[in-house]
Design a protein around this motif. Sequence first.
Motif, PDB file in Angstrom:
ATOM      1  N   ILE A  54      11.022   2.007 -29.274  1.00  0.00           N
ATOM      2  CA  ILE A  54      12.106   2.867 -29.537  1.00  0.00           C
ATOM      3  C   ILE A  54      11.263   4.623 -29.406  1.00  0.00           C
ATOM      4  O   ILE A  54      10.997   4.955 -30.468  1.00  0.00           O
ATOM      5  CB  ILE A  54      12.960   2.842 -30.811  1.00  0.00           C
ATOM      6  CG1 ILE A  54      13.608   1.419 -30.818  1.00  0.00           C
ATOM      7  CG2 ILE A  54      13.916   3.949 -30.967  1.00  0.00           C
ATOM      8  CD1 ILE A  54      14.531   1.263 -31.870  1.00  0.00           C
ATOM      9  N   THR A  55      11.374   5.014 -28.425  1.00  0.00           N
ATOM     10  CA  THR A  55      10.654   6.189 -28.151  1.00  0.00           C
ATOM     11  C   THR A  55      11.408   7.348 -28.456  1.00  0.00           C
ATOM     12  O   THR A  55      12.872   7.571 -27.885  1.00  0.00           O
ATOM     13  CB  THR A  55      10.259   6.473 -26.870  1.00  0.00           C
ATOM     14  OG1 THR A  55       9.171   5.325 -26.394  1.00  0.00           O
ATOM     15  CG2 THR A  55       8.958   7.669 -26.602  1.00  0.00           C
ATOM     16  N   THR A  56      11.044   8.355 -29.406  1.00  0.00           N
ATOM     17  CA  THR A  56      11.915   9.383 -29.642  1.00  0.00           C
ATOM     18  C   THR A  56      10.987  10.826 -29.282  1.00  0.00           C
ATOM     19  O   THR A  56       9.945  10.762 -29.031  1.00  0.00           O
ATOM     20  CB  THR A  56      12.278   9.241 -31.307  1.00  0.00           C
ATOM     21  OG1 THR A  56      10.868   9.651 -32.019  1.00  0.00           O
ATOM     22  CG2 THR A  56      12.574   8.283 -31.804  1.00  0.00           C
ATOM     23  N   ASP A  57      11.727  11.838 -29.694  1.00  0.00           N
ATOM     24  CA  ASP A  57      10.887  13.126 -29.508  1.00  0.00           C
ATOM     25  C   ASP A  57      10.011  13.248 -30.586  1.00  0.00           C
ATOM     26  O   ASP A  57      10.011  12.377 -31.750  1.00  0.00           O
ATOM     27  CB  ASP A  57      11.906  14.418 -29.451  1.00  0.00           C
ATOM     28  CG  ASP A  57      12.880  14.616 -30.507  1.00  0.00           C
ATOM     29  OD1 ASP A  57      12.661  14.081 -31.477  1.00  0.00           O
ATOM     30  OD2 ASP A  57      13.970  15.148 -30.308  1.00  0.00           O
ATOM     31  N   ILE A  86      16.370   9.770 -30.059  1.00  0.00           N
ATOM     32  CA  ILE A  86      15.863   8.582 -29.241  1.00  0.00           C
ATOM     33  C   ILE A  86      15.947   9.335 -27.818  1.00  0.00           C
ATOM     34  O   ILE A  86      16.666   9.591 -27.356  1.00  0.00           O
ATOM     35  CB  ILE A  86      16.773   7.409 -29.455  1.00  0.00           C
ATOM     36  CG1 ILE A  86      16.808   6.916 -30.757  1.00  0.00           C
ATOM     37  CG2 ILE A  86      16.206   6.544 -28.335  1.00  0.00           C
ATOM     38  CD1 ILE A  86      17.505   5.766 -31.222  1.00  0.00           C
ATOM     39  N   LYS A  87      14.712   8.677 -27.106  1.00  0.00           N
ATOM     40  CA  LYS A  87      14.584   9.366 -25.590  1.00  0.00           C
ATOM     41  C   LYS A  87      14.821   8.059 -24.991  1.00  0.00           C
ATOM     42  O   LYS A  87      15.100   7.997 -23.647  1.00  0.00           O
ATOM     43  CB  LYS A  87      13.108   9.787 -25.494  1.00  0.00           C
ATOM     44  CG  LYS A  87      13.364  11.323 -26.243  1.00  0.00           C
ATOM     45  CD  LYS A  87      11.648  11.967 -26.286  1.00  0.00           C
ATOM     46  CE  LYS A  87      11.303  12.251 -24.557  1.00  0.00           C
ATOM     47  NZ  LYS A  87       9.929  12.934 -24.573  1.00  0.00           N
ATOM     48  N   GLN A  88      14.248   7.017 -25.250  1.00  0.00           N
ATOM     49  CA  GLN A  88      13.954   5.840 -24.472  1.00  0.00           C
ATOM     50  C   GLN A  88      13.741   4.721 -25.200  1.00  0.00           C
ATOM     51  O   GLN A  88      13.157   4.546 -26.213  1.00  0.00           O
ATOM     52  CB  GLN A  88      12.911   5.877 -23.495  1.00  0.00           C
ATOM     53  CG  GLN A  88      13.173   5.359 -22.246  1.00  0.00           C
ATOM     54  CD  GLN A  88      11.809   5.597 -21.270  1.00  0.00           C
ATOM     55  OE1 GLN A  88      11.107   6.602 -21.275  1.00  0.00           O
ATOM     56  NE2 GLN A  88      11.231   4.392 -20.612  1.00  0.00           N
ATOM     57  N   ILE A  89      14.335   3.523 -24.749  1.00  0.00           N
ATOM     58  CA  ILE A  89      14.103   2.004 -25.396  1.00  0.00           C
ATOM     59  C   ILE A  89      13.806   1.021 -24.405  1.00  0.00           C
ATOM     60  O   ILE A  89      14.164   1.088 -23.066  1.00  0.00           O
ATOM     61  CB  ILE A  89      15.263   1.782 -26.266  1.00  0.00           C
ATOM     62  CG1 ILE A  89      15.654   2.390 -27.202  1.00  0.00           C
ATOM     63  CG2 ILE A  89      14.884   0.206 -26.750  1.00  0.00           C
ATOM     64  CD1 ILE A  89      16.956   2.125 -27.977  1.00  0.00           C
ATOM     65  N   ASP A  90      12.402   0.384 -24.619  1.00  0.00           N
ATOM     66  CA  ASP A  90      12.005  -0.689 -23.759  1.00  0.00           C
ATOM     67  C   ASP A  90      12.645  -1.971 -24.192  1.00  0.00           C
ATOM     68  O   ASP A  90      12.415  -2.403 -25.305  1.00  0.00           O
ATOM     69  CB  ASP A  90      10.563  -0.575 -23.609  1.00  0.00           C
ATOM     70  CG  ASP A  90      10.079  -1.732 -22.902  1.00  0.00           C
ATOM     71  OD1 ASP A  90      10.807  -2.374 -22.207  1.00  0.00           O
ATOM     72  OD2 ASP A  90       8.783  -2.016 -22.571  1.00  0.00           O
ATOM     73  N   ALA A 108       9.125   5.770 -32.698  1.00  0.00           N
ATOM     74  CA  ALA A 108       7.711   6.537 -32.553  1.00  0.00           C
ATOM     75  C   ALA A 108       7.669   7.528 -31.211  1.00  0.00           C
ATOM     76  O   ALA A 108       8.474   7.191 -30.512  1.00  0.00           O
ATOM     77  CB  ALA A 108       6.691   5.344 -32.219  1.00  0.00           C
ATOM     78  N   ASP A 109       6.925   8.457 -31.573  1.00  0.00           N
ATOM     79  CA  ASP A 109       7.058   9.610 -30.409  1.00  0.00           C
ATOM     80  C   ASP A 109       6.017   9.221 -29.403  1.00  0.00           C
ATOM     81  O   ASP A 109       5.458   7.749 -29.522  1.00  0.00           O
ATOM     82  CB  ASP A 109       6.759  11.303 -31.017  1.00  0.00           C
ATOM     83  CG  ASP A 109       5.369  11.202 -31.477  1.00  0.00           C
ATOM     84  OD1 ASP A 109       4.568  10.380 -31.219  1.00  0.00           O
ATOM     85  OD2 ASP A 109       5.092  12.239 -32.025  1.00  0.00           O
ATOM     86  N   GLU A 110       5.682   9.933 -28.384  1.00  0.00           N
ATOM     87  CA  GLU A 110       4.849   9.458 -27.408  1.00  0.00           C
ATOM     88  C   GLU A 110       3.450   9.396 -27.688  1.00  0.00           C
ATOM     89  O   GLU A 110       2.618   8.578 -26.907  1.00  0.00           O
ATOM     90  CB  GLU A 110       4.952  10.293 -26.110  1.00  0.00           C
ATOM     91  CG  GLU A 110       6.114   9.905 -25.459  1.00  0.00           C
ATOM     92  CD  GLU A 110       6.758  10.901 -24.218  1.00  0.00           C
ATOM     93  OE1 GLU A 110       6.082  12.241 -24.193  1.00  0.00           O
ATOM     94  OE2 GLU A 110       7.852  10.949 -23.524  1.00  0.00           O
TER      95      GLU A 110
END
Lengths: 410, 410
Positions: free
Chosen positions: B102-105, B113-117, B139-141
């Motif tokens: 769960i990718t966030t800024d 949230i920016k993206q979820i795999d 978690a951020d990038e």
Amino acid sequence: MALYVQKFGGTSVGSIERIKAVAEKVKGYRAEGHDVVVVVSAMSGETNRLIALAHEINEEPTPREMDMLVSTGEQVTIALLSMTLNTLGCPAVSYTGPQVSITTDSSHTKARIKQIDDQKIRNDLNEGRVVVVAGFQGADENGNITTLGRGGSDTTGVALAAALKADECQIFTDVDGVYTTDPRVCSKAKRLETITVEEMLELASLGSKVLQIRSVEFAGKYNVPLRVLSSFDDQGPGTLIVAEEADAMEDPLISGIAFTANEAKLTVLNAPDLPGVASKILGPIGAANIEVDMIVQNVAPDGKTTDFTFTVSRGDYKKARAVLEGVVAELGSGEISGDNAIAKVSLVGVGMRSHAGVASRMFQVLSDEGINIRMVSTSEIKISVVIDEKFMELAVRALHTAFGLDKEEE
Amino acid sequence: MALYVQKFGGTSVGSIERIKAVAEKVKGYRAEGHDVVVVVSAMSGETNRLIALAHEINEEPTPREMDMLVSTGEQVTIALLSMTLNTLGCPAVSYTGPQVSITTDSSHTKARIKQIDDQKIRNDLNEGRVVVVAGFQGADENGNITTLGRGGSDTTGVALAAALKADECQIFTDVDGVYTTDPRVCSKAKRLETITVEEMLELASLGSKVLQIRSVEFAGKYNVPLRVLSSFDDQGPGTLIVAEEADAMEDPLISGIAFTANEAKLTVLNAPDLPGVASKILGPIGAANIEVDMIVQNVAPDGKTTDFTFTVSRGDYKKARAVLEGVVAELGSGEISGDNAIAKVSLVGVGMRSHAGVASRMFQVLSDEGINIRMVSTSEIKISVVIDEKFMELAVRALHTAFGLDKEEE
């Protein structure tokens, strides 16, 4: 300027007040110009609280989920310590085990470290930050959180020190170093400046609870200088555990005296002296999950029967005795005797290797005190004797003086 | 067979007993053949306990470390719930937000949230496991743990439902759905079978605390069917929040009535009616971090002065009044009056768009009850009035009946 990995256990970070004291200490090292990586355990009591929650659900919870659960304990501590350091004006950043790629196998609740990627930590150190890492945890190759088992935070500290080629891994504890023997039993016990890994291993396995065996082994294997010192106010330099003494000829014969009263002795008298009798006796003991420590076997003068003696933890005494009843019935001969009021006293020292006569001198000292020796066992750097428990303290004090370990009068 | 993302809040998982009840519920859905992803919050009280620890160190702790700290709360819950499911014979596996990418800024404590795999989750679902995911975190990038801010677990649920194209995101709460108004104030309030996202947003922002605004917005944006239902024993199907009513012509005029007594009103009387006077008044209010809700400005018949009125949260009333004293001094004219015993009552409904006369009917109903309207504000699907606080309940009940919202007598 040095790079130190400093590990603080659960008691040292058991409250916000204690965490502040740790932060002040770390800040002091930074002020001297050293780079510092800190490894912390969960706040004391926290791991047990989490385990109790899990046991409300199941006495044997899923190991993977158990690791997911208890690993939060260290995560709380790293966050609190980093905040405190930042508040004190000492830039710090925290990482969980998985975040700094502490890669382990997949044996949940007792995982072993396989690899550490130190790049992230090095980057932070280069930018002047203290790096605070959660002890006791890592992740397997699929990203599952794992824990290293009891004492795992010491192992994390040593592993990080090895990966970073740190100048020292410093284990802060509630004692100020490793002593020649337990000062509560022998008031003349003195702190050792250095001790070898081998000696430390013997002392640890014999009941000195300063360090977990596994982290000492690890330090020996990867040549990490390991220092034990007090987490309380400055109480000296502690004890440095080194791979090998620089000049073994100068070693004292004996480095320390370990002892434990947590022992019991069992003997099978007049067992038939046939091949395989030892395994017929010890097989069922092992199958019952009872660990055996010392083993002595004497053959009777007639060569037909044997007396077979071994020691177990006192807590296993009754169980072991019950197992032996079955063994004797199967052997068709032999009687059982036992004693659970015994103690084991051991001399440890690498100097022993190159000096004969340590054993005979030990026996003489005990004899002079009227102490009867019930069993003897030796290794390259250790001699252990089993004696009546009531003589344990007397034996330790007499040997401590006789082998020149007493501290000088002040 | 459907795929459900089910979110349970802190109260629903507040004890081991409650966690067991949640596990039984999830197991029931599995028994019907559905795939289930569960999102959970921290056990109630846990997040506050952790925040209190941090505040012992610093009232404004490092945001990154704050996220490291509080994210442990959800991690504890996912582990306990997964163990419980496994114990019930319902295979389950838990993941933290970072573990399922769960990718966030990097906006710590309020990340987006920016993206979820979704691959990891899909694999587990395909193998018949319930997947339990920690809400509120990602978690951020760079792998730093982030949290999504208050109500973040709802957002996690909706985001996962969107990524997995789930049939429904079900938010289990302590109410059994969305009501036409608060049943504690109006006993004739009834549960809505469906409500549109727009209506839900207006109700949420007006003080109905069923769902966080952000998760509703998210559901609207990604077309995720969102259902609010009770986490306690089966209490019906709850309320489904949909993007748009299937047939808007059939809509009732009004879907619900929101109200709040947490309001205060401030007026600057006889301010000079010059360009920029509004910003001269509201600029300092905004600078003092006070949020303004409704704004009304009337020009006096002489065209030279203006009465400027706005509302703020009741807690900000005194502070706002003090700011205005300074504003009036600077303007050189004007008097301040205020009232902090007011309430706001709002009608909400997408049906309002295509029907005139809602406002006049509302005013008539209030007038018939002898309730004086102090301020009015409207949007496309909402009309709000400010009245004396003492009339609030009366107004809600009268409007509820007048707009045909009362439930049928049983």
